[in-house]
Design an enzyme around this catalytic site. Structure first.
Site, mmCIF file in Angstrom:
data_model
loop_
_atom_site.group_PDB
_atom_site.id
_atom_site.type_symbol
_atom_site.label_atom_id
_atom_site.label_comp_id
_atom_site.label_asym_id
_atom_site.label_seq_id
_atom_site.Cartn_x
_atom_site.Cartn_y
_atom_site.Cartn_z
ATOM 1 N N CYS A 76 0.808 -1.225 0.000
ATOM 2 C CA CYS A 76 0.000 0.000 0.000
ATOM 3 C C CYS A 76 0.838 1.271 0.000
ATOM 4 O O CYS A 76 0.358 2.328 -0.356
ATOM 5 C CB CYS A 76 -0.958 0.020 1.175
ATOM 6 S SG CYS A 76 -2.092 -1.367 1.119
ATOM 7 N N SER A 77 2.073 1.176 0.436
ATOM 8 C CA SER A 77 2.892 2.377 0.427
ATOM 9 C C SER A 77 3.908 2.315 -0.703
ATOM 10 O O SER A 77 4.893 3.015 -0.706
ATOM 11 C CB SER A 77 3.613 2.525 1.766
ATOM 12 O OG SER A 77 4.401 1.374 1.979
#
Lengths: 150, 169
Positions: free
Chosen positions: A44-45
């Site tokens: 997600c990052s």
């Protein structure tokens, strides 16, 4: 590391086992080069996952995004498929890191986390070196593209 | 350090006192597991800091990575049209492992929303552009993944799991 005003060195790299991309063939478009250390960082990052969501914003500025790391074309293909990436990942694989070196962003065997925005004439208009563990986001890229447009 | 752009304004979903000293803004994705973890942490912060904290949520759906992220964002915005944004926000995070289109409709029904209105709003280009405006503001503010937090307008680069002790300082 190359800076604003430098001519972007030309290169040809594989994006898949069958396809190559040559920078000079993209003249007429703005090009974003995103050097990064390795495929397969946390989801997600992940910087490439973020840019994947932004392609339509880049298109608004007539800009093409290219990711570059020292991973091989097969690795890129698996990574792009797993993350559903819709832009080219280039393999700076053989000779290892040669293009990263041309741009001054090769260290300890990997590409650094570095961004270049190149205008339609092939001149670097903005560059940025991020701490290697820190995802730089895309605010700097958008600001650079806006400057080019104006 | 990147700043929140635009600052919190009347269009935002805001929870907490207007005169709170701590303003915490989250850019989040309803299908992101880290955002779910952060959701429970924000709940604890709200209990602990009560009137001193106001919390704002902005949408940052990673559509390519998360199949239902955009639908979920639209569902929360559609619920907002019936003044139930936070109920939907909480319900989606609570049941994130089951997230799909059917769940969103079920949640709307459980909340006794006007379902015809809800369905119309989910398809409304206005709501879509609202979510996209959130996303674009996030990019301009330097969001580099989800969740990304802003404390009093400045990006918080630390680990969200230790926000509590950071706020205490």
């Amino acid at each position: 590391m190359l800076q604003k005003g430098d001519i972007a060195p030309d290169f040809t790299l594989s994006s898949t086992p069958e396809k190559t991309v040559t920078l000079s063939e993209l003249k007429g478009k703005n090009v974003i080069l995103a050097f990064y250390p390795a495929d397969w960082s946390p989801v997600c990052s992940d910087q490439m996952a973020l840019y994947n969501e932004m392609l339509k914003y880049f298109e608004k500025y007539n800009a093409v995004l290219l990711g570059i790391s020292v991973d091989g074309a097969w690795c890129h293909a698996a990574f792009a498929k797993a993350r559903q990436l819709h832009f080219d990942l280039l393999a700076d694989f053989e000779p290892k890191g040669a293009v990263s070196q041309l741009y001054g962003v090769y260290e300890n065997g990997v590409s650094q986390r570095a961004l270049f925005v190149i205008d339609s004439q092939g001149v670097i208009q903005w560059s940025y070196l991020s701490p290697i563990g820190q995802n730089p986001g895309a605010d700097g890229i958008l600001a650079a593209l806006e400057n080019i447009k104006n | 350090m990147p700043n929140l752009n635009p600052p919190v304004n009347a269009l935002d979903h805001i929870l907490g006192a207007p005169n709170a000293t701590i303003e915490l803004v989250e850019y989040g994705d309803f299908q992101c597991p880290y955002c779910r973890e952060a959701f429970y942490i924000v709940k604890q912060l709200q209990e602990r800091f009560a009137d001193r904290l106001r919390f704002v949520f902005r949408n940052f759906p990673l559509q390519e990575a998360h199949e239902f992220a955009m639908d979920a964002a639209l569902a929360a915005e559609a619920a907002a049209r019936q003044d139930r944004f936070w109920d939907m926000h909480d319900a989606i995070y609570n049941r994130q492992p089951e997230l799909n289109e059917a769940l969103l409709l079920r949640l709307a029904a459980d909340m006794e929303l006007d379902l015809r209105q809800f369905a119309d709003d989910m398809d409304s280009p206005k709501l879509l552009s609202r979510v996209e405006a959130d996303f674009e503001s996030g990019v301009r503010s330097g969001v580099n993944g989800t969740p990304t937090f802003y404390l009093n307008g400045k990006r918080y680069n630390g680990d969200y799991r230790v926000l509590s002790s950071f706020l205490e300082e």
